[in-house]
Write a protein that holds these residues in place. Structure first.
Motif, PDB file in Angstrom:
ATOM      1  N   UNK A 174       0.831  -1.209   0.000  1.00 44.79           N
ATOM      2  CA  UNK A 174       0.000   0.000   0.000  1.00 44.79           C
ATOM      3  C   UNK A 174       0.860   1.251   0.000  1.00 44.79           C
ATOM      4  N   UNK A 175       1.945   1.240   0.794  1.00 45.49           N
ATOM      5  CA  UNK A 175       2.833   2.396   0.848  1.00 45.49           C
ATOM      6  C   UNK A 175       3.494   2.638  -0.507  1.00 45.49           C
ATOM      7  N   UNK A 176       3.901   1.557  -1.167  1.00 44.05           N
ATOM      8  CA  UNK A 176       4.539   1.708  -2.480  1.00 44.05           C
ATOM      9  C   UNK A 176       3.558   2.277  -3.502  1.00 44.05           C
ATOM     10  N   UNK A 177       2.314   1.778  -3.502  1.00 47.95           N
ATOM     11  CA  UNK A 177       1.320   2.291  -4.438  1.00 47.95           C
ATOM     12  C   UNK A 177       0.970   3.750  -4.133  1.00 47.95           C
ATOM     13  N   UNK A 178       0.820   4.072  -2.861  1.00 50.02           N
ATOM     14  CA  UNK A 178       0.501   5.455  -2.490  1.00 50.02           C
ATOM     15  C   UNK A 178       1.632   6.396  -2.884  1.00 50.02           C
ATOM     16  N   UNK A 179       2.872   5.961  -2.692  1.00 51.57           N
ATOM     17  CA  UNK A 179       4.009   6.788  -3.080  1.00 51.57           C
ATOM     18  C   UNK A 179       4.038   6.982  -4.597  1.00 51.57           C
ATOM     19  N   UNK A 180       3.776   5.919  -5.333  1.00 49.60           N
ATOM     20  CA  UNK A 180       3.733   6.042  -6.791  1.00 49.60           C
ATOM     21  C   UNK A 180       2.629   6.972  -7.256  1.00 49.60           C
ATOM     22  N   UNK A 181       1.463   6.913  -6.583  1.00 50.19           N
ATOM     23  CA  UNK A 181       0.366   7.802  -6.942  1.00 50.19           C
ATOM     24  C   UNK A 181       0.713   9.254  -6.645  1.00 50.19           C
ATOM     25  N   UNK A 182       1.386   9.504  -5.521  1.00 44.17           N
ATOM     26  CA  UNK A 182       1.814  10.870  -5.191  1.00 44.17           C
ATOM     27  C   UNK A 182       2.784  11.404  -6.245  1.00 44.17           C
ATOM     28  N   UNK A 183       3.693  10.561  -6.696  1.00 36.58           N
ATOM     29  CA  UNK A 183       4.642  10.986  -7.727  1.00 36.58           C
ATOM     30  C   UNK A 183       3.931  11.282  -9.044  1.00 36.58           C
ATOM     31  N   UNK A 184       2.925  10.462  -9.361  1.00 32.38           N
ATOM     32  CA  UNK A 184       2.166  10.713 -10.583  1.00 32.38           C
ATOM     33  C   UNK A 184       1.410  12.036 -10.497  1.00 32.38           C
ATOM     34  N   UNK A 185       0.813  12.305  -9.359  1.00 37.24           N
ATOM     35  CA  UNK A 185       0.087  13.560  -9.189  1.00 37.24           C
ATOM     36  C   UNK A 185       1.023  14.763  -9.288  1.00 37.24           C
ATOM     37  N   UNK A 186       2.199  14.654  -8.681  1.00 39.82           N
ATOM     38  CA  UNK A 186       3.161  15.760  -8.760  1.00 39.82           C
ATOM     39  C   UNK A 186       3.644  15.954 -10.190  1.00 39.82           C
ATOM     40  N   UNK A 187       3.840  14.839 -10.895  1.00 40.53           N
ATOM     41  CA  UNK A 187       4.265  14.941 -12.294  1.00 40.53           C
ATOM     42  C   UNK A 187       3.185  15.605 -13.145  1.00 40.53           C
ATOM     43  N   UNK A 188       1.922  15.289 -12.861  1.00 32.88           N
ATOM     44  CA  UNK A 188       0.822  15.921 -13.594  1.00 32.88           C
ATOM     45  C   UNK A 188       0.767  17.422 -13.309  1.00 32.88           C
ATOM     46  N   UNK A 189       0.975  17.776 -12.046  1.00 31.21           N
ATOM     47  CA  UNK A 189       0.972  19.210 -11.690  1.00 31.21           C
ATOM     48  C   UNK A 189       2.058  19.951 -12.450  1.00 31.21           C
ATOM     49  N   UNK A 190       3.256  19.367 -12.476  1.00 31.02           N
ATOM     50  CA  UNK A 190       4.373  20.019 -13.168  1.00 31.02           C
ATOM     51  C   UNK A 190       4.109  20.126 -14.665  1.00 31.02           C
ATOM     52  N   UNK A 191       3.510  19.079 -15.247  1.00 32.04           N
ATOM     53  CA  UNK A 191       3.260  19.080 -16.688  1.00 32.04           C
ATOM     54  C   UNK A 191       2.214  20.124 -17.072  1.00 32.04           C
ATOM     55  N   UNK A 192       1.143  20.198 -16.287  1.00 30.72           N
ATOM     56  CA  UNK A 192       0.066  21.129 -16.615  1.00 30.72           C
ATOM     57  C   UNK A 192       0.459  22.568 -16.319  1.00 30.72           C
ATOM     58  N   UNK A 193       1.278  22.772 -15.293  1.00 28.13           N
ATOM     59  CA  UNK A 193       1.592  24.137 -14.864  1.00 28.13           C
ATOM     60  C   UNK A 193       2.557  24.841 -15.809  1.00 28.13           C
ATOM     61  N   UNK A 194       3.511  24.092 -16.390  1.00 27.65           N
ATOM     62  CA  UNK A 194       4.527  24.746 -17.214  1.00 27.65           C
ATOM     63  C   UNK A 194       4.008  24.940 -18.629  1.00 27.65           C
ATOM     64  N   UNK A 195       4.722  25.751 -19.382  1.00 33.19           N
ATOM     65  CA  UNK A 195       4.395  25.956 -20.786  1.00 33.19           C
ATOM     66  C   UNK A 195       3.524  27.184 -21.007  1.00 33.19           C
ATOM     67  N   UNK A 234      -2.334  13.784 -20.565  1.00 34.05           N
ATOM     68  CA  UNK A 234      -3.263  12.683 -20.812  1.00 34.05           C
ATOM     69  C   UNK A 234      -2.543  11.339 -20.824  1.00 34.05           C
ATOM     70  N   UNK A 235      -1.335  11.327 -21.394  1.00 37.74           N
ATOM     71  CA  UNK A 235      -0.559  10.093 -21.408  1.00 37.74           C
ATOM     72  C   UNK A 235      -0.190   9.646 -20.003  1.00 37.74           C
ATOM     73  N   UNK A 236       0.149  10.602 -19.160  1.00 42.18           N
ATOM     74  CA  UNK A 236       0.483  10.261 -17.773  1.00 42.18           C
ATOM     75  C   UNK A 236      -0.761   9.837 -16.999  1.00 42.18           C
ATOM     76  N   UNK A 237      -1.894  10.474 -17.317  1.00 41.18           N
ATOM     77  CA  UNK A 237      -3.131  10.172 -16.610  1.00 41.18           C
ATOM     78  C   UNK A 237      -3.584   8.734 -16.862  1.00 41.18           C
TER      79      UNK A 237
END
Length: 339
Positions: free
Chosen positions: A213-234, A247-250
């Motif tokens: 559960x900890x590994x999955x939760x950590x992976x989900x947190x990283x995915x969410x942070x990656x989405x934030x960075x992708x959407x925020x820049x540019x 969308x690919x990351x989602x």
């Protein structure tokens, strides 16, 4: 001499019995026990083959029904694209609507399985008969995980948000379902007469579940942070490019939900192997009653007194109506009297 020749001679078996003496009776008794044991083993093997055949037939019928659901889902998606994405089911997708209908049917079947388990335990059925019922219950849980796998391909957000569950269940949702370690913790407090080895196996299962559960939760947190960075820049001009990357990351969300459901399914099967057949029956009964109480709690919450009613006395103490108290007492009695 003639009379001697006409006299019947003792048979070889009679000579053998005389040589054996008093132990011959015990040997015959032992042979009879062996024959009975062999007959019992043959009967048990026959029942086991029949149970396996019935289980395989049930899985095959479930597979056919689920294949039909997948076909209906694909047809609905195709029709939705042809109609410009109009689902006709309100604000949810067609895949989510199909899952909701199948989940409602699954809940109806769950009530039937729960009643069957409860009756079997109260009737003190034999272990072989009870095992057949428990195996059907395991197959029943396997079905919901397959249904969720189909729904994840269509609308993973519907599963993660938990709109298909009751509000009280929604509070404890983790990646579209229950958290296995919390379920194990609840079971430990409810089940008794566990051996030392069983407790060791259960605590080991709880520990490994927490790590996963900890590994999955950590992976989900990283995915969410990656989405934030992708959407925020540019800039605005290349915004569509970043949205395509997002969308690919989602799409990775489906993988997280599938892994979480796989962990939940493996946990149930591991508990089935750790417990005896009667303990497993009680285990699944406790799980079903627990989620039944959560759904009942949601109904009580929906029918609670409105805020304009005077629930707080002048002295600041909390007040409750007799009707609300009676509902709570009745619900608690109905859900706990079976134990």
């Amino acid at each position: 001499m003639a009379s001697d020749s006409l006299r019947p001679r003792p048979s070889e078996n009679q000579h053998t019995e005389k040589r054996r003496g008093p132990g011959a009776t015990s040997e015959r008794t032992s042979d009879a026990k062996t024959l009975r044991r062999l007959a019992q083993n043959r009967e048990a093997a026959k029942k086991s083959r029949l149970r396996k055949k019935a289980y395989v037939q049930q899985l095959e019928s479930s597979r056919i029904r689920l294949s039909q659901i997948e076909q209906d889902l694909q047809q609905s998606q195709t029709q939705g694209l042809l109609l410009g994405g109009s689902s006709g089911f309100g604000n949810i997708s067609q895949g989510a609507a199909i899952f909701d209908m199948e989940y409602a049917r699954w809940l109806d079947d769950d009530h039937r399985h729960m009643a069957e388990l409860r009756t079997a335990l109260q009737a003190h059925l034999s272990d072989s008969d009870l095992r057949t019922i428990v195996d059907r219950h395991i197959a029943h849980y396997d079905e919901i995980f397959h249904l969720k796998g189909v729904a994840a391909k269509s609308d993973v957000f519907h599963l993660i948000t938990g709109m298909w569950t009751s509000p009280a269940e929604h509070c404890f949702l983790w990646l579209g379902g229950f958290r296995p370690s919390d379920l194990i913790k609840m079971l430990i407090s409810q089940l008794d007469l566990l051996t030392e080895q069983q407790l060791m196996d259960i605590y080991s299962l709880q520990h490994s579940s927490q790590q996963a559960e900890a590994a999955l939760s950590q992976g989900l947190d990283q995915l969410q942070q990656s989405l934030i960075d992708t959407i925020a820049i540019g800039s605005v001009s290349d915004g569509m490019h970043h949205m395509a990357v997002a969308l690919g990351k989602l799409a990775n969300l489906e993988g997280f939900v599938r892994q979480a459901d796989n962990l939940r399914q493996q946990t149930l099967h591991q508990l089935h192997r750790i417990f005896t057949v009667r303990q497993a029956a009680k285990c699944f009964l406790v799980i079903g009653e627990y989620y039944g109480r959560l759904r009942a709690l949601s109904s009580l919450w929906a029918s609670r007194p409105h805020p304009h009613q005077n629930l707080i006395g002048n002295d600041g103490s909390c007040q409750t109506t007799s009707t609300g108290l009676h509902m709570l007492q009745s619900s608690g009695h109905n859900h706990f009297n079976n134990f």
